[in-house]
Write a protein that holds these residues in place. Structure first.
Motif, PDB file in Angstrom:
ATOM      1  N   ALA A   1       0.818  -1.218   0.000  1.00  0.00           N
ATOM      2  CA  ALA A   1       0.000   0.000   0.000  1.00  0.00           C
ATOM      3  C   ALA A   1       0.854   1.272   0.000  1.00  0.00           C
ATOM      4  CB  ALA A   1      -0.917   0.001   1.208  1.00  0.00           C
ATOM      5  N   GLY A   2       2.181   1.105   0.030  1.00  0.00           N
ATOM      6  CA  GLY A   2       3.076   2.256   0.029  1.00  0.00           C
ATOM      7  C   GLY A   2       3.431   2.775   1.403  1.00  0.00           C
ATOM      8  N   LEU A   3       2.963   2.090   2.469  1.00  0.00           N
ATOM      9  CA  LEU A   3       3.277   2.515   3.834  1.00  0.00           C
ATOM     10  C   LEU A   3       4.543   1.783   4.285  1.00  0.00           C
ATOM     11  CD1 LEU A   3       2.591   4.109   6.382  1.00  0.00           C
ATOM     12  CD2 LEU A   3       1.063   2.254   7.061  1.00  0.00           C
ATOM     13  N   THR A   4       5.697   2.321   3.907  1.00  0.00           N
ATOM     14  CA  THR A   4       6.982   1.724   4.273  1.00  0.00           C
ATOM     15  C   THR A   4       7.451   2.300   5.602  1.00  0.00           C
ATOM     16  OG1 THR A   4       8.212   3.457   3.120  1.00  0.00           O
ATOM     17  CG2 THR A   4       7.593   1.489   1.831  1.00  0.00           C
ATOM     18  N   PHE A   5       8.568   1.761   6.124  1.00  0.00           N
ATOM     19  CA  PHE A   5       9.139   2.301   7.359  1.00  0.00           C
ATOM     20  C   PHE A   5       9.479   3.779   7.182  1.00  0.00           C
ATOM     21  CE2 PHE A   5      10.236  -2.197   8.495  1.00  0.00           C
ATOM     22  CZ  PHE A   5       9.604  -2.210   9.720  1.00  0.00           C
ATOM     23  N   ALA A   6      10.057   4.124   6.027  1.00  0.00           N
ATOM     24  CA  ALA A   6      10.460   5.516   5.784  1.00  0.00           C
ATOM     25  C   ALA A   6       9.246   6.438   5.762  1.00  0.00           C
ATOM     26  CB  ALA A   6      11.234   5.600   4.470  1.00  0.00           C
ATOM     27  N   VAL A   7       8.177   6.014   5.076  1.00  0.00           N
ATOM     28  CA  VAL A   7       6.952   6.827   5.001  1.00  0.00           C
ATOM     29  C   VAL A   7       6.348   7.006   6.396  1.00  0.00           C
ATOM     30  CG1 VAL A   7       4.578   6.872   4.139  1.00  0.00           C
ATOM     31  CG2 VAL A   7       6.451   6.210   2.609  1.00  0.00           C
ATOM     32  N   ALA A   8       6.300   5.907   7.169  1.00  0.00           N
ATOM     33  CA  ALA A   8       5.753   5.987   8.532  1.00  0.00           C
ATOM     34  C   ALA A   8       6.581   6.935   9.397  1.00  0.00           C
ATOM     35  CB  ALA A   8       5.708   4.600   9.162  1.00  0.00           C
ATOM     36  N   LEU A   9       7.910   6.867   9.262  1.00  0.00           N
ATOM     37  CA  LEU A   9       8.785   7.734  10.060  1.00  0.00           C
ATOM     38  C   LEU A   9       8.574   9.204   9.725  1.00  0.00           C
ATOM     39  CD1 LEU A   9      12.281   5.979  10.321  1.00  0.00           C
ATOM     40  CD2 LEU A   9      10.902   6.872  12.178  1.00  0.00           C
ATOM     41  N   LYS A  10       8.467   9.503   8.425  1.00  0.00           N
ATOM     42  CA  LYS A  10       8.223  10.897   8.024  1.00  0.00           C
ATOM     43  C   LYS A  10       6.911  11.408   8.623  1.00  0.00           C
ATOM     44  CE  LYS A  10      10.712  10.685   3.602  1.00  0.00           C
ATOM     45  NZ  LYS A  10      10.572  10.627   2.127  1.00  0.00           N
ATOM     46  N   SER A  11       5.910  10.547   8.628  1.00  0.00           N
ATOM     47  CA  SER A  11       4.615  10.929   9.194  1.00  0.00           C
ATOM     48  C   SER A  11       4.717  11.129  10.700  1.00  0.00           C
ATOM     49  CB  SER A  11       3.580   9.858   8.868  1.00  0.00           C
ATOM     50  OG  SER A  11       2.317  10.192   9.402  1.00  0.00           O
ATOM     51  N   PHE A  12       5.474  10.260  11.373  1.00  0.00           N
ATOM     52  CA  PHE A  12       5.646  10.383  12.831  1.00  0.00           C
ATOM     53  C   PHE A  12       6.190  11.770  13.191  1.00  0.00           C
ATOM     54  CE2 PHE A  12       6.375   5.542  13.616  1.00  0.00           C
ATOM     55  CZ  PHE A  12       5.028   5.328  13.411  1.00  0.00           C
ATOM     56  N   LEU A  13       7.167  12.244  12.413  1.00  0.00           N
ATOM     57  CA  LEU A  13       7.829  13.504  12.743  1.00  0.00           C
ATOM     58  C   LEU A  13       6.884  14.696  12.629  1.00  0.00           C
ATOM     59  CD1 LEU A  13      11.311  12.897  11.075  1.00  0.00           C
ATOM     60  CD2 LEU A  13      10.712  12.771  13.492  1.00  0.00           C
ATOM     61  N   ARG A  14       5.745  14.510  11.957  1.00  0.00           N
ATOM     62  CA  ARG A  14       4.735  15.567  11.887  1.00  0.00           C
ATOM     63  C   ARG A  14       3.659  15.389  12.957  1.00  0.00           C
ATOM     64  NH1 ARG A  14       5.648  14.423   6.282  1.00  0.00           N
ATOM     65  NH2 ARG A  14       3.815  13.062   6.159  1.00  0.00           N
ATOM     66  N   GLN A  15       3.839  14.360  13.825  1.00  0.00           N
ATOM     67  CA  GLN A  15       2.832  14.042  14.842  1.00  0.00           C
ATOM     68  C   GLN A  15       3.294  14.401  16.258  1.00  0.00           C
ATOM     69  OE1 GLN A  15      -0.268  11.943  14.663  1.00  0.00           O
ATOM     70  NE2 GLN A  15      -0.339  12.652  12.548  1.00  0.00           N
ATOM     71  N   ASP A  16       4.295  15.283  16.345  1.00  0.00           N
ATOM     72  CA  ASP A  16       4.804  15.750  17.651  1.00  0.00           C
ATOM     73  C   ASP A  16       5.184  14.585  18.572  1.00  0.00           C
ATOM     74  OD1 ASP A  16       5.457  17.483  19.738  1.00  0.00           O
ATOM     75  OD2 ASP A  16       3.432  17.429  20.560  1.00  0.00           O
ATOM     76  N   PRO A  17       6.108  13.697  18.122  1.00  0.00           N
ATOM     77  CA  PRO A  17       6.470  12.541  18.959  1.00  0.00           C
ATOM     78  C   PRO A  17       7.574  12.880  19.958  1.00  0.00           C
ATOM     79  CG  PRO A  17       7.643  12.404  16.891  1.00  0.00           C
ATOM     80  CD  PRO A  17       6.844  13.684  16.840  1.00  0.00           C
ATOM     81  N   ASP A  18       7.625  12.156  21.047  1.00  0.00           N
ATOM     82  CA  ASP A  18       8.758  12.209  21.980  1.00  0.00           C
ATOM     83  C   ASP A  18       9.663  11.003  21.758  1.00  0.00           C
ATOM     84  OD1 ASP A  18       7.946  14.545  23.626  1.00  0.00           O
ATOM     85  OD2 ASP A  18       6.223  13.255  24.074  1.00  0.00           O
ATOM     86  N   ILE A  19       9.032   9.834  21.551  1.00  0.00           N
ATOM     87  CA  ILE A  19       9.778   8.585  21.384  1.00  0.00           C
ATOM     88  C   ILE A  19       9.260   7.869  20.140  1.00  0.00           C
ATOM     89  CG2 ILE A  19      10.317   6.337  22.420  1.00  0.00           C
ATOM     90  CD1 ILE A  19       9.760   7.767  25.175  1.00  0.00           C
ATOM     91  N   ILE A  20      10.198   7.373  19.316  1.00  0.00           N
ATOM     92  CA  ILE A  20       9.842   6.643  18.099  1.00  0.00           C
ATOM     93  C   ILE A  20      10.499   5.276  18.146  1.00  0.00           C
ATOM     94  CG2 ILE A  20      10.115   6.582  15.579  1.00  0.00           C
ATOM     95  CD1 ILE A  20      10.173   9.658  15.645  1.00  0.00           C
ATOM     96  N   MET A  21       9.725   4.258  17.806  1.00  0.00           N
ATOM     97  CA  MET A  21      10.299   2.908  17.691  1.00  0.00           C
ATOM     98  C   MET A  21      10.094   2.407  16.264  1.00  0.00           C
ATOM     99  SD  MET A  21       9.967  -0.659  17.715  1.00  0.00           S
ATOM    100  CE  MET A  21       8.683  -1.450  18.641  1.00  0.00           C
ATOM    101  N   VAL A  22      11.189   2.050  15.601  1.00  0.00           N
ATOM    102  CA  VAL A  22      11.138   1.504  14.248  1.00  0.00           C
ATOM    103  C   VAL A  22      11.471   0.023  14.338  1.00  0.00           C
ATOM    104  CG1 VAL A  22      11.968   1.774  11.887  1.00  0.00           C
ATOM    105  CG2 VAL A  22      12.055   3.709  13.457  1.00  0.00           C
ATOM    106  N   GLY A  23      10.570  -0.819  13.833  1.00  0.00           N
ATOM    107  CA  GLY A  23      10.757  -2.264  13.955  1.00  0.00           C
ATOM    108  C   GLY A  23      12.098  -2.749  13.460  1.00  0.00           C
ATOM    109  N   GLU A  24      12.568  -2.201  12.326  1.00  0.00           N
ATOM    110  CA  GLU A  24      13.858  -2.629  11.771  1.00  0.00           C
ATOM    111  C   GLU A  24      14.357  -1.572  10.799  1.00  0.00           C
ATOM    112  OE1 GLU A  24      15.786  -6.210   9.031  1.00  0.00           O
ATOM    113  OE2 GLU A  24      13.727  -6.374   9.759  1.00  0.00           O
ATOM    114  N   ILE A  25      15.643  -1.266  10.874  1.00  0.00           N
ATOM    115  CA  ILE A  25      16.266  -0.377   9.889  1.00  0.00           C
ATOM    116  C   ILE A  25      16.776  -1.255   8.756  1.00  0.00           C
ATOM    117  CG2 ILE A  25      18.186   1.202   9.446  1.00  0.00           C
ATOM    118  CD1 ILE A  25      17.865   2.239  12.284  1.00  0.00           C
TER     119      ILE A  25
END
Length: 576
Positions: free
Chosen positions: A382-406
C-alpha cells in the motif's frame, strides 16, 4: 507458621527457617547449611531444592524433621489420588512457582501440602490470591514436585475438556469474503479437522510454545512446536487432512482460501472462555507437497514482565536504563531472528509509556499490543513503508519513536535525523554483535559523523535455554576445556562448577524457559572518535572491552557460572 519457636544457633548469615530447623535437629552442620545456602543464592535456586539436590538431606528426612520442628502434620502423597484433588481453588502458576498442592478446603481455610512450611511469601501469595487462610501439611519434596506436575497436567486437560464447546475463532467468514471462499468454507468445517486444530493451538499455549509448524511432505505430515527455542515433533496426523487443515487455518486468518501459489500472511484470535483471547500470527508458504503453515503465538504479557525478568546483569541494566532515560538519541537492539529483540524493545517502551509522553511505533507487523502507544503496521504493497511511517511520525509531535527494523539507507537517514533533532529513537538491526552494528551502518552509506552524533547505546542479545531447577546437576569439566571456552584462569578457583541438563518430568530435556545473554555497549567519547576516523569493528570491540563491556560469549559464560544455563548452550548460541 511462625519460625520464632525454633531455637536459633548463632550464624554468620541469615539462614532460612528450614536451615535453622535442620541444624537444631542435628541433621546438618552450620557450615554445610551456610555453604548450601550461598550456592542456592548464587545459582538463583531455592534453598530446599539445593538441599535435596546436593544429597545433604534426603526428602524423607527433611519432611520428618520439619514436621516436628513446625508442629505440622506429615502426609505421604503416594496415598493421594491426583484426580480427586479439588480443582480451580488456586492458580496453576502459583502451585508450580511455590511447589504447593491444595488438598482440601475447610470453611475459610485451605489445606495445602508444602515441603517448606517456613516460606511466608508462599502463604501470603496464596492468601492474597484466594482470600482464604492457609494450613500447611508437610510432604516430601520429591513426591510433591511430581504431584505439582501431575496436578498441572490434569488441570490443563480439564481446561481443554471444559472449553471444548466454548472455543471460538474471530471472524470465521467476513463480509468481504468472496463467494468462492464462502462456498469453499463448508469444505473446511470438517469436525475432526476443527477439533485437531483447536487441540494443537491449546496444547501449544499450555506448553508455552512460541511457534507451531504444520509441514506437509510427500508421504507424511507433521506438526512441530518450538519450545524454549527448540523444535519438537508433537503430532503426525494423516496426510489426507493437509488440504482441509490449510483451508481451515486460512479461512479463520482472513486469507484467500483459493490462492495456493503464493505466500500469504494473516492473523487470528482464539477466544478461550468469556474474557481470555489469544492472538496468533499466521504465515503460509507453498512447498512441493502443499502449503507449510507457521503460526506464532503472540504474548502481550511478555512486554510487561519487567526488565529484571529479561536476565540483564546489574551493570548492563544500569547502562540500558541510563540510555532510555536520555531525552534524545538512538538505541539499537541487534541479534538474529527469534533472539527476543521485540520483547526487549517493548520492555523499554513499557517503562517509558507515561501519560505525558507521545510514543509512536512502526513495525512489520506489530506483535505486541501496548495501550498508550500509537502502533502502525507497515504495508509495503500500500506504500506505507518504514520511511513513510517515520516521516509521518515527525509531523505528529512525537517524543519517542520505535522503528521495527532499519532495512535501508532512507529509513536509517530519517531515524538518525529524528535522533539528532530531540527524539529518542529505538530500533533493531540484524548483526552479530554490538561493535559490528556500527560498521554495518557505515556500509549502508551512513556518514560516520551522523552515526557518532546519534547512536547512544547498542545492545546485542541471544536467548539461551535455561536449565531446569529441579533436575540440573553439577558437571566435572577439565580446566583446560573451561579456559578454551573463554574463562579466565583466575575464575577457576574451585568455588563453583558448571551445571548440565539432566531431564525430568517437569522440563524439556533438562531445560525450562530461556534466559537472555546481552552485550550492552554505550557509545563513549573514545568510541565516537574511532567511528569518526572510520575505525574497524575490531577497534571498537577492543575499546569496548577496555571500558568494561563484556562480549556475548563472556556474558554467556557468566550465566554458566551462575548455574542458569549450560556451557554447551552458551557455546551453541555465541561466537568468540
Amino acid at each position: 507458621m511462625a519460625t520464632t519457636d525454633i531455637p536459633q544457633n548463632p550464624a554468620s548469615i541469615a539462614l532460612p527457617g528450614i536451615g535453622r530447623a535442620l541444624i537444631t535437629a542435628g541433621k546438618l552442620e552450620q557450615k554445610s547449611a551456610e555453604d548450601i545456602y550461598r550456592k542456592a543464592v548464587s545459582g538463583k535456586t531455592s534453598f530446599i531444592a539445593e538441599l535435596v539436590g546436593s544429597g545433604a538431606v534426603s526428602s524423607a528426612d527433611l519432611a520428618h524433621t520439619l514436621s516436628v520442628a513446625f508442629a505440622s502434620p506429615l502426609l505421604d502423597l503416594d496415598a493421594i489420588d491426583t484426580h480427586r484433588l479439588p480443582k480451580g481453588l488456586l492458580d496453576i502458576k502459583i502451585c508450580s512457582d511455590y511447589r504447593v498442592v491444595v488438598l482440601a478446603k475447610r470453611g475459610n481455610r485451605l489445606i495445602v501440602a508444602t515441603a517448606d512450611p517456613s516460606d511466608q511469601s508462599a502463604a501470603e501469595k496464596i492468601k492474597f490470591s484466594t482470600q482464604l487462610g492457609v494450613d500447611w501439611v508437610i510432604a516430601e519434596y520429591d513426591k510433591l514436585s511430581k504431584m505439582v506436575v501431575a496436578s498441572a497436567t490434569t488441570a490443563s486437560d480439564t481446561m481443554e475438556n471444559l472449553l471444548a464447546g466454548e472455543i471460538e475463532f474471530d471472524a470465521e467468514v467476513t463480509d468481504d469474503t468472496s463467494e468462492t471462499d464462502k462456498a469453499n468454507t463448508s469444505e473446511v468445517e470438517d469436525a475432526p479437522v476443527v477439533r485437531f486444530l483447536q487441540k494443537m493451538l491449546l496444547d501449544a499455549f499450555s506448553m508455552r510454545a512460541s511457534d507451531l509448524h504444520f509441514e506437509p511432505y510427500e508421504h507424511h505430515y507433521r506438526v512441530r512446536f518450538r519450545i524454549d527455542g527448540e523444535l519438537r515433533e508433537i503430532a503426525s496426523p494423516p496426510i489426507a487432512i493437509k488440504e482441509k487443515l490449510a483451508s481451515r487455518i486460512k479461512v479463520i486468518s482472513r486469507m484467500d482460501i483459493s490462492e495456493k501459489r503464493i505466500p500469504q500472511d494473516g492473523k487470528m484470535k482464539l477466544k478461550v472462555g468469556p474474557d481470555r483471547v489469544i492472538d496468533f500470527r499466521v504465515s503460509t508458504l507453498p512447498t512441493l507437497f502443499g502449503e507449510k503453515i507457521v503460526i506464532r503465538i503472540l504474548d502481550p504479557s511478555s512486554a510487561k514482565l519487567g526488565i529484571d525478568a529479561l536476565g540483564y546483569e546489574p551493570e548492563e541494566k544500569e547502562r540500558l536504563l541510563k540510555a532510555i532515560g536520555r531525552p534524545y538519541g538512538m538505541i539499537l537492539v541487534t541479534g538474529p531472528t527469534g533472539s527476543g529483540k521485540t520483547v526487549s524493545l517493548y520492555t523499554c517502551l513499557n517503562l517509558l509509556n507515561q501519560p505525558g509522553v507521545n510514543i509512536a511505533t512502526a513495525e512489520d507487523p506489530s506483535e505486541i499490543n501496548l495501550p498508550g502507544v500509537n502502533q502502525v503496521n507497515v504495508n509495503d504493497k500500500a506504500g506505507l513503508t518504514f520511511a513513510v511511517a517515520l516521516k509521518s511520525f515527525l509531523r505528529q509531535d512525537p517524543d519517542i519513536i520505535m522503528v521495527g527494523e532499519i532495512r535501508d539507507l532512507e529509513t536509517a537517514d530519517i531515524a538518525i535525523k529524528a535522533a539528532q533533532t530531540g527524539h529518542l529513537v529505538l530500533s533493531t538491526l540484524h548483526t552479530n554483535d554490538a561493535p559490528t552494528t556500527l560498521t554495518r551502518m557505515r556500509n549502508m552509506g551512513i556518514a560516520p559523523f551522523n552515526i557518532a552524533s546519534s547512536v547512544i547505546l547498542i545492545t546485542a542479545q541471544r536467548l539461551a535455554r535455561r536449565l531446569c531447577l529441579n533436575c540440573k546437576a553439577p558437571l566435572d569439566v577439565p580446566q583446560s576445556a573451561l579456559v578454551k571456552a573463554g574463562f579466565n584462569e583466575s575464575e577457576l578457583d574451585g568455588s563453583w562448577k558448571p551445571y548440565h541438563a539432566v531431564g525430568c518430568s517437569m522440563c524439556n530435556n533438562g531445560y525450562k524457559g530461556r534466559v537472555g545473554i546481552y552485550q550492552v555497549m554505550p557509545i563513549s567519547e573514545e568510541i565516537q572518535r574511532i567511528i569518526l576516523r572510520d575505525g574497524s569493528a575490531l577497534d571498537i570491540a577492543t575499546q569496548a572491552q577496555i571500558e568494561g563491556v563484556r562480549s556475548l560469549r563472556k556474558s554467556g559464560l557468566n550465566k554458566v557460572k551462575l548455574g542458569l544455563t549450560s556451557l554447551e548452550e552458551v557455546l551453541a548460541v555465541t561466537n568468540e
